[in-house]
Design a protein around this motif. Structure first.
Motif, PDB file in Angstrom:
ATOM      1  N   LEU A  66      80.392  59.028 -36.779  1.00  0.00           N
ATOM      2  CA  LEU A  66      79.325  59.445 -35.866  1.00  0.00           C
ATOM      3  C   LEU A  66      79.085  60.950 -35.932  1.00  0.00           C
ATOM      4  O   LEU A  66      77.933  61.397 -35.968  1.00  0.00           O
ATOM      5  CB  LEU A  66      79.653  59.038 -34.437  1.00  0.00           C
ATOM      6  N   TYR A  89      76.622  61.361 -29.194  1.00  0.00           N
ATOM      7  CA  TYR A  89      76.946  60.065 -29.776  1.00  0.00           C
ATOM      8  C   TYR A  89      77.966  59.369 -28.907  1.00  0.00           C
ATOM      9  O   TYR A  89      78.602  59.984 -28.054  1.00  0.00           O
ATOM     10  CB  TYR A  89      77.429  60.189 -31.219  1.00  0.00           C
ATOM     11  N   LEU A 115      78.111  51.731 -32.675  1.00  0.00           N
ATOM     12  CA  LEU A 115      77.953  53.176 -32.796  1.00  0.00           C
ATOM     13  C   LEU A 115      76.531  53.551 -32.406  1.00  0.00           C
ATOM     14  O   LEU A 115      75.585  52.871 -32.797  1.00  0.00           O
ATOM     15  CB  LEU A 115      78.178  53.618 -34.246  1.00  0.00           C
ATOM     16  N   ASN A 170      77.339  52.096 -43.043  1.00  0.00           N
ATOM     17  CA  ASN A 170      77.576  52.008 -41.594  1.00  0.00           C
ATOM     18  C   ASN A 170      76.284  51.614 -40.892  1.00  0.00           C
ATOM     19  O   ASN A 170      75.219  52.091 -41.232  1.00  0.00           O
ATOM     20  CB  ASN A 170      78.056  53.362 -41.045  1.00  0.00           C
ATOM     21  N   LEU A 172      74.309  51.819 -37.372  1.00  0.00           N
ATOM     22  CA  LEU A 172      74.335  52.519 -36.106  1.00  0.00           C
ATOM     23  C   LEU A 172      72.991  52.420 -35.422  1.00  0.00           C
ATOM     24  O   LEU A 172      71.969  52.219 -36.058  1.00  0.00           O
ATOM     25  CB  LEU A 172      74.778  53.968 -36.272  1.00  0.00           C
TER      26      LEU A 172
END
Length: 176
Positions: A66, A89, A115, A170, A172
């Motif tokens: 993050l 975040y 996230l 990832n 998010l």
């Protein structure tokens, strides 16, 4: 932690049933998350341990991811001409994660908002400018854009949410 077990459970249950919904309704999401996560182990101790086990070894790596992605986003926003913004975040709260894991049959790979990066801008139009920049940096997931500016939530919450995949794989959520 300093009262008898039954009293701990009663206070935690009351917190989840009374104070959490009030905080949510008032848009106090940071406090809501904190109350949920503190009450969770007292009301649902086995489920709490199960969530911790699912996250085992991931939390530190998630925070590093993050921070790296947030810095990348900040750099790109400045390059796009935005100057007045702030970013934060978060990793999804344990209690909220528990509910989502139950719905997704305990498959953490099906949780797309584990996230999240938040971008705050002063002007409404800038929200859409940020969205464009986010989608230039990262690939959006189909059907994962929610426009709460055009359609605010009942508690007055207004933002745009988009779920993206980073080049590192990832997933998010970006909340603008």
């Amino acid at each position: 932690a300093h009262v008898p077990k039954e009293k701990q459970r009663r206070i935690a249950q009351e917190t989840l049933e009374v104070y959490v919904p009030v905080a949510h309704r008032l848009g106090m999401n940071k406090i809501r998350k904190e109350l949920e996560d503190q009450a969770f182990p007292y009301v649902y101790p086995e489920e709490y341990e199960r969530v911790l086990k699912v996250l085992e070894g991931r939390v530190e790596r998630l925070e590093e991811t993050l921070e790296r992605e947030r810095k990348n986003l900040q750099k790109r926003l400045v390059e796009s001409g935005l100057k007045d913004f702030s970013t934060t975040y978060r990793v999804k709260g344990l209690y909220s994660l528990y509910h989502k894991l139950r719905r997704k049959e305990w498959n953490i790979d099906q949780i797309y908002d584990l996230l999240a990066i938040r971008v705050l801008v002063p002007e409404l139009e800038q929200c859409y400018q940020v969205l464009g920049t986010v989608h230039k940096i990262w690939r959006p997931l189909p059907s994962r854009i929610k426009d709460y500016i055009s359609f605010p939530k009942p508690n007055g919450y207004r933002s745009i949410h988009t779920t993206v995949t980073t080049p590192n794989g990832n997933i998010l959520e970006v909340q603008i």
